[in-house]
Design an enzyme around this catalytic site. Structure first.
Site, PDB file in Angstrom:
ATOM      1  N   ARG A 106       0.630   1.571  16.762  1.00  0.00           N
ATOM      2  CA  ARG A 106       0.321   2.840  15.576  1.00  0.00           C
ATOM      3  C   ARG A 106       0.994   3.979  16.434  1.00  0.00           C
ATOM      4  O   ARG A 106       1.691   4.739  15.801  1.00  0.00           O
ATOM      5  CB  ARG A 106      -1.145   2.205  15.797  1.00  0.00           C
TER       6      ARG A 106
ATOM      7  N   ASP B 263      -6.255   1.296  12.038  1.00  0.00           N
ATOM      8  CA  ASP B 263      -5.411   1.869  11.881  1.00  0.00           C
ATOM      9  C   ASP B 263      -5.771   3.540  11.723  1.00  0.00           C
ATOM     10  O   ASP B 263      -4.701   4.022  12.496  1.00  0.00           O
ATOM     11  CB  ASP B 263      -3.879   0.780  11.032  1.00  0.00           C
TER      12      ASP B 263
ATOM     13  N   ASP C 241       0.774  -1.432   0.050  1.00  0.00           N
ATOM     14  CA  ASP C 241       0.091   0.308   0.545  1.00  0.00           C
ATOM     15  C   ASP C 241       0.811   1.301  -0.226  1.00  0.00           C
ATOM     16  O   ASP C 241       0.523   2.221  -0.759  1.00  0.00           O
ATOM     17  CB  ASP C 241      -1.227   0.297   0.979  1.00  0.00           C
TER      18      ASP C 241
ATOM     19  N   SER D   5      -2.200  -9.292   3.858  1.00  0.00           N
ATOM     20  CA  SER D   5      -1.739  -8.152   5.028  1.00  0.00           C
ATOM     21  C   SER D   5      -1.302  -8.432   6.334  1.00  0.00           C
ATOM     22  O   SER D   5      -1.976  -8.930   6.367  1.00  0.00           O
ATOM     23  CB  SER D   5      -3.368  -7.034   4.709  1.00  0.00           C
TER      24      SER D   5
END
Ligand code: ARG
Length: 404
Positions: free
Chosen positions: A93, A122, A13, A174
Site C-alpha cells: 500500500r 487500507d 469498487d 474481495s
C-alpha cells in the site's frame, strides 16, 4: 474541470468509483494502476477504466521497486502480523500510495482518491502515506460516502451502467493480489466457522491434491536478501514468482486467521503466500545460525513492532527508518543457504549453512573431536549458582522457623 487521480485496481469498487465520480462530483478522473505482480489483465483494466469514464489511465510496473524497497525490508525484519499474516497487502500500500502521489504532483492535481472502505486498514495506509509525502493533497474516499451499502448493490449499479466488472454475483470475494501473496475476504468467508470454499484459493492447491512426493528447494541469501533459487541466481521478482509456483503446487502458504484491524474490528482473513512463507521460514532459519543470542532476541521483539508498523500504515516514518538502520547491521552476516522440504502444505527445514555461522560443531559435538573444556564448566557453575545458592539457604532458614 478539476482533476483527481484515483488508485485504480480494475476491480469492482474502483470501477464503480470512476463512474460515480463523474456523475456526482463532475471531476476529470485519472486512473492510476500499479503493477505489483498481481497478474491482472492490465490492458483489460485499462479498457474497463475508460469504459467507466476515466479521462486517462496510467499503468506503472512497480514490481522491481516493490520487491527491492518494500518486500525485502519486510523479509529482513521477519515481519509477520499476529503470528500469521505475511503483510502481503499491507506492504504494497505505501508504494501504491507513493505512486499515486507522484502521479498527482506530475499532473498538478489537488485531489487523490482511493477505493478503500471506512472500516478497513487500507484507507489508513493510503492516507498516512499521502500525509507523509504530500500533506497538501486532499483525499477523497468514495466508498466512505456513497450510497451503496453492499457489494451486491455495487454490482447492480455496474451492470445497470454498462461497466463491465470482473465480479460475478455468485462469487463475491474481495481479493487483493501481488507478488508477496493474496488476501481474500467477503462472501462466505465472513462466517468464521465455515471452511473457505474451494474457489477462494488462487495461488495454492489443497494439501490433498498436492503431489504425494515432496520437493526440496534451496534458497541462497546474501546479507538477508534471497539471491538464488535452487542454485540459480535470479532477481527478486523472478525468484518470488518461481517460488510461488513451486510452493503453491505443494499447498504451502495457506493461512486462515482472525486478525485485529486498526479500527478495532476482528476480521476473518484468508491468505495465500507460498513464496512468502518459504522465504520467511528460510530467513529465520539462517538468522538462528548467524545472529548472536542477544541480537536474535532483540530482533524478534522488533519484528513485532515492524509488523505493526507495516500493518498500521506507518511506512514513511522516522521509526521505520530507525528500525531499518538496526536491521541493516544485523543482516551483514545473514549469508548462506537453506534447504527446505515442501510437502502437502508443510515447509520444513532440512539443512542450512553459512560462511558466517556461529554454530561450531567442535563445541557442540557429543562425538569425536569435542573441543569444549568440560572442567571449566565446574568453575562456571560455582559462580553461576551463587545467588541461587543464597536463595536456597534462606528458604531453609525460613522453613526451620515454621514458614511455609
Ligand atoms: N486484512 C488484510 C490487510 O489489512 C487484507 C486487506 C485486503 N484488502 C482487500 N482490498 N481485499 O492488510
Amino acid at each position: 474541470m478539476a482533476k483527481i487521480v484515483l488508485a485504480y485496481s480494475g476491480g469492482l469498487d474502483t470501477s464503480v468509483a470512476i463512474h460515480w465520480f463523474r456523475k456526482k462530483h463532475n471531476l476529470d478522473i485519472i486512473a492510476y494502476c500499479a503493477d505489483l505482480g498481481q497478474n491482472a489483465d492490465l490492458p483489460a483494466a485499462r479498457r474497463r477504466a475508460v469504459s467507466a469514464g476515466a479521462e486517462k489511465v496510467v499503468v506503472k510496473d512497480l514490481r522491481d521497486t516493490f520487491v527491492k524497497d518494500y518486500v525485502w525490508p519486510a523479509l529482513k525484519a521477519n515481519a509477520v502480523y499476529e503470528n500469521g499474516y505475511p503483510l502481503n497487502t499491507a506492504v504494497g500500500r505505501p508504494l501504491i500510495a507513493k505512486g499515486l502521489v507522484d502521479a498527482a504532483l506530475e499532473c498538478g492535481c489537488e485531489y487523490v482518491a482511493h477505493g478503500c472502505t471506512g472500516k478497513g486498514n487500507d484507507q489508513v495506509r493510503f492516507e498516512a502515506t499521502v500525509a507523509a509525502l504530500a500533506p497538501q493533497l486532499k483525499v477523497i474516499a468514495p466508498l466512505r460516502e456513497w450510497e451503496f451499502k453492499t457489494r451486491e448493490e455495487e454490482i447492480d449499479y455496474a451492470l445497470a451502467n454498462g461497466i463491465d466488472v470482473p465480479v460475478k454475483r455468485d462469487k463475491p470475494y474481495s481479493i487483493d493480489v501481488n507478488l508477496w501473496g493474496a488476501s481474500i475476504e467477503c462472501g462466505e468467508l465472513e462466517d468464521p466457522w465455515r471452511e473457505p470454499p474451494r474457489d477462494t484459493h488462487l495461488l495454492t492447491c489443497a494439501p490433498e491434491q498436492a503431489p504425494a512426493k515432496p520437493v526440496e528447494v534451496e534458497i541462497a541469501f546474501a546479507e538477508g536478501v534471497p539471491v538464488k533459487l535452487n542454485g540459480k541466481a535470479m532477481n527478486g521478482v523472478k525468484l518470488i514468482g518461481e517460488l510461488n509456483a513451486i510452493a503453491g503446487a505443494h499447498a504451502v502458504g495457506r493461512i486462515d486467521m482472525i486478525e485485529n484491524r486498526t479500527v478495532g474490528i476482528k476480521s476473518r482473513e484468508v491468505y495465500e503466500a507460498p513464496a512468502a512463507v518459504v522465504l520467511l521460514t528460510a530467513h529465520r532459519i539462517l538468522e538462528e545460525m548467524t545472529l548472536s543470542r542477544e541480537v536474535n532476541r532483540q530482533k524478534a521483539a522488533l519484528s513485532q513492532l515492524y509488523a505493526d508498523l507495516i500493518y498500521t500504515g506507518k511506512w514513511f516514518t522516522d521509526l521505520r527508518e530507525a528500525l531499518d538502520a538496526f536491521i541493516a547491521v544485523t543482516q551483514k552476516y545473514v549469508t548462506g543457504e537453506v534447504r527446505l522440504r515442501l510437502h502437502k502444505g508443510s515447509c520444513t527445514v532440512v539443512g542450512r549453512r553459512s560462511p558466517y555461522s556461529l554454530y561450531d560443531k567442535k563445541l557442540a559435538t557429543y562425538g569425536e573431536g569435542d573441543a569444549f573444556d568440560h572442567r571449566a564448566a565446574a568453575g562456571f557453575l560455582t559462580i553461576y549458582n551463587l545467588d541461587i545458592r543464597a536463595q536456597g539457604a534462606r528458604r531453609k532458614r525460613y522453613e526451620a522457623k515454621g514458614g511455609k
